[in-house]
Design a protein around this motif. Structure first.
Motif, short mmCIF file in Angstrom:
data_model
loop_
_atom_site.label_atom_id
_atom_site.label_comp_id
_atom_site.label_asym_id
_atom_site.label_seq_id
_atom_site.Cartn_x
_atom_site.Cartn_y
_atom_site.Cartn_z
N THR A 1 37.13 54.88 60.92
CA THR A 1 38.34 54.06 60.76
C THR A 1 39.02 54.46 59.45
O THR A 1 38.35 54.70 58.45
N PRO A 2 40.37 54.54 59.44
CA PRO A 2 41.07 54.85 58.18
C PRO A 2 40.69 53.84 57.09
O PRO A 2 40.63 52.63 57.34
N VAL A 3 40.44 54.33 55.89
CA VAL A 3 39.94 53.46 54.83
C VAL A 3 40.99 52.45 54.36
O VAL A 3 40.64 51.47 53.68
N LYS A 4 42.24 52.65 54.70
CA LYS A 4 43.27 51.66 54.33
C LYS A 4 43.02 50.32 55.02
O LYS A 4 43.56 49.29 54.59
N ARG A 5 42.21 50.33 56.09
CA ARG A 5 41.88 49.09 56.79
C ARG A 5 40.58 48.46 56.28
O ARG A 5 40.16 47.42 56.75
N TYR A 6 39.94 49.11 55.32
CA TYR A 6 38.69 48.58 54.76
C TYR A 6 38.99 47.39 53.83
O TYR A 6 40.03 47.34 53.19
N SER A 7 38.06 46.47 53.76
CA SER A 7 38.13 45.45 52.72
C SER A 7 37.76 46.09 51.38
O SER A 7 37.24 47.20 51.33
N SER A 8 38.04 45.37 50.29
CA SER A 8 37.71 45.93 48.97
C SER A 8 36.21 46.16 48.83
O SER A 8 35.78 47.13 48.21
N GLY A 9 35.41 45.28 49.44
CA GLY A 9 33.97 45.45 49.40
C GLY A 9 33.50 46.69 50.13
O GLY A 9 32.64 47.43 49.64
N MET A 10 34.06 46.95 51.31
CA MET A 10 33.72 48.16 52.07
C MET A 10 34.16 49.41 51.32
O MET A 10 33.45 50.42 51.28
N TYR A 11 35.34 49.33 50.71
CA TYR A 11 35.88 50.44 49.93
C TYR A 11 34.90 50.85 48.84
O TYR A 11 34.55 52.02 48.69
N VAL A 12 34.47 49.86 48.05
CA VAL A 12 33.61 50.18 46.92
C VAL A 12 32.23 50.61 47.37
O VAL A 12 31.59 51.44 46.73
N ARG A 13 31.76 50.10 48.48
CA ARG A 13 30.47 50.53 49.02
C ARG A 13 30.49 52.03 49.34
O ARG A 13 29.60 52.78 48.94
N LEU A 14 31.52 52.45 50.07
CA LEU A 14 31.60 53.86 50.46
C LEU A 14 31.88 54.74 49.25
O LEU A 14 31.29 55.82 49.10
N ALA A 15 32.76 54.28 48.37
CA ALA A 15 33.11 55.08 47.19
C ALA A 15 31.90 55.31 46.30
O ALA A 15 31.66 56.42 45.82
N PHE A 16 31.11 54.26 46.07
CA PHE A 16 29.92 54.43 45.24
C PHE A 16 28.90 55.32 45.93
O PHE A 16 28.27 56.16 45.28
N ALA A 17 28.72 55.12 47.22
CA ALA A 17 27.74 55.93 47.95
C ALA A 17 28.07 57.41 47.86
O ALA A 17 27.18 58.25 47.65
N VAL A 18 29.36 57.75 47.97
CA VAL A 18 29.77 59.15 47.87
C VAL A 18 29.49 59.69 46.47
O VAL A 18 28.89 60.75 46.29
N ALA A 19 29.93 58.93 45.44
CA ALA A 19 29.78 59.40 44.06
C ALA A 19 28.31 59.55 43.67
O ALA A 19 27.95 60.47 42.94
N ALA A 20 27.44 58.65 44.17
CA ALA A 20 26.03 58.66 43.76
C ALA A 20 25.21 59.71 44.50
O ALA A 20 24.21 60.19 43.97
N HIS A 21 25.62 60.08 45.72
CA HIS A 21 24.78 60.96 46.53
C HIS A 21 25.19 62.43 46.47
O HIS A 21 24.36 63.31 46.68
N LEU A 22 26.47 62.71 46.23
CA LEU A 22 26.86 64.11 46.15
C LEU A 22 26.31 64.71 44.86
O LEU A 22 26.19 64.03 43.84
N GLU A 23 25.95 65.96 44.91
CA GLU A 23 25.10 66.54 43.88
C GLU A 23 25.89 66.99 42.65
O GLU A 23 25.95 68.18 42.32
N SER A 24 26.48 66.05 41.95
CA SER A 24 27.12 66.34 40.68
C SER A 24 26.09 66.15 39.57
O SER A 24 25.09 65.46 39.74
#
Length: 419
Positions: free
Chosen positions: A163-186
């Protein structure tokens, strides 16, 4: 250990109001200095960013002469009041904005989460944004695919991943954003206080993940938060910023203690002569308050002495019977205890109510008091936070080598031995 982030005399100035200096020649001169990599001479009149006082300059330093080294694998908490320059520092480290003066060197790829949905495209789906963020961080598609299921599982938004993220709630937004930042190998993870958006369970999950990437995977973590307990839990070092300048650098717990002792009101006594000046409202006026020991000394409160906490109030409500009391809080904002009762107070006259604290009850430390009053039906009349700040000392142990006793309270209990 290798240095991951090195800041030397880092400064950032912002101009309030119009951005021009006022003349074309000065604007060209400013540009010429910047092109040559030199400091802007028109910024040297700027003031520190203290929002509590009115300034005389239209130039303020959000950061001023910041220098520090952060080693690879460090977990560093950055704390300070609103406007201290925390977010500005993270934006410079994340290359979102450039410094006005000084330099910063970063070794390694950075995954930054400065606000909800940082780097997300609202028209793309959650799946597409995961791959987009990975590409921005320099990850190959194969690397992102390898982490994809783990990211989605951690975020808890699998049902809406397409689903396009513009339809996400703020809570869903931050969940996915943190998951991406924490798991990608930076190599470096930068997190500004976005966790306030998520629920308590997810916040705990995020804190655990940040601790894991630092301790187990050797990645560097920079974490800005007003949650001091979280800073002490996951960070080994801390940086305390005040009005854009470094106030203290050290261990996480020491940094928190330094911050709290500097930012907390500490006055055992306050008093107003006029009801017009006193805090309160049309129902209650708080004329004075004080903490004193058994010898009527308001300067030294020792653990071994009983203490009185008194409030001098004027009852201007519609009824003589009111419920008054207070909460006693430690510097982290935890309520140690609350106490109160019903009092028959004369109308429009000063009256003093006193709570007696027994000896050997409070542990040594710093405390604040929140005072509150309700009517006889427990309808709210008045709440005043931090009306008194005071320190309890253990003078006997201060002069020895025994150290502080653990806990919020320290009753003197009876012990016995049987053999």
């Amino acid at each position: 250990m290798a240095i991951a982030i090195q800041s030397k005399h880092l400064s950032k100035a912002y101009q309030l109001g119009e951005f021009s200096t006022g003349t074309l020649s000065q604007d060209i001169e400013r540009l010429w200095f910047r092109v040559r990599g030199k400091d802007d001479p028109f910024l040297k009149v700027g003031e520190t960013n203290d929002r509590s006082v009115k300034g005389s300059s239209n130039m303020v330093w959000s950061l001023k002469d910041i220098s520090f080294d952060i080693h690879q694998g460090d977990a560093v908490g950055i704390i300070g009041r609103n406007g201290a320059g925390k977010s500005t520092l993270l934006k410079i480290l994340s290359r979102v904005t450039t410094p006005t003066a000084g330099s910063v060197k970063v070794k390694g790829r950075i995954a930054s989460l400065l606000e909800v949905g940082t780097g997300f495209h609202p028209e793309l789906t959650g799946r597409e944004n995961i791959f987009l963020n990975g590409a921005i961080l320099g990850m190959r598609k194969a690397e992102i695919k390898r982490k994809f299921d783990e990211i989605v599982d951690f975020s808890g938004v699998e049902r809406y991943i397409d689903t396009p993220v513009k339809r996400y709630s703020s809570g869903m937004y931050v969940r996915l954003a943190f998951a991406v930042a924490a798991h990608l190998e930076s190599e470096i993870l930068i997190v500004d206080e976005v966790l306030a958006v998520g629920d308590a369970e997810f916040q705990k999950k995020c804190l655990g993940k940040m601790g894991e990437v630092s301790v187990e995977k050797g990645r560097t973590v920079l974490f800005v938060s007003h949650n001091l307990s979280a800073i002490e839990t996951i960070c080994r070092r801390g940086i305390y910023l005040k009005t854009g300048m470094i106030q203290y650098i050290g261990g996480a717990s020491d940094t928190v203690v330094n911050y709290l002792s500097n930012e907390t009101k500490n006055s055992n006594v306050f008093e107003f002569q006029s009801a017009l000046e006193a805090p309160g409202n049309e129902h209650i006026k708080l004329m004075s308050g004080f903490v004193k020991n058994a010898d009527n000394n308001t300067e030294i409160i020792d653990v071994s002495s009983p203490a009185d906490i008194s409030f001098d109030i004027i009852n201007t409500s519609a009824d003589r019977l009111v419920s008054a009391g207070f909460d006693l809080l430690n510097l982290r904002g935890d309520v140690i205890f609350g106490s109160g009762g019903f009092f028959d107070l004369p109308l429009n006259k000063r009256a003093t109510i006193t709570c007696k604290i027994p000896a050997n009850f409070l542990n040594d430390g710093s405390y604040t008091i929140t005072f509150y009053v309700h009517d006889k039906n427990m309808a709210h009349l008045l709440t005043l936070k931090d009306v008194i700040g005071f320190e309890v000392k253990d003078i006997e142990r201060e002069h020895g080598y025994l150290g502080k006793i653990n806990g919020a309270v320290r009753p003197k209990l009876q012990w016995e031995v049987n053999s």
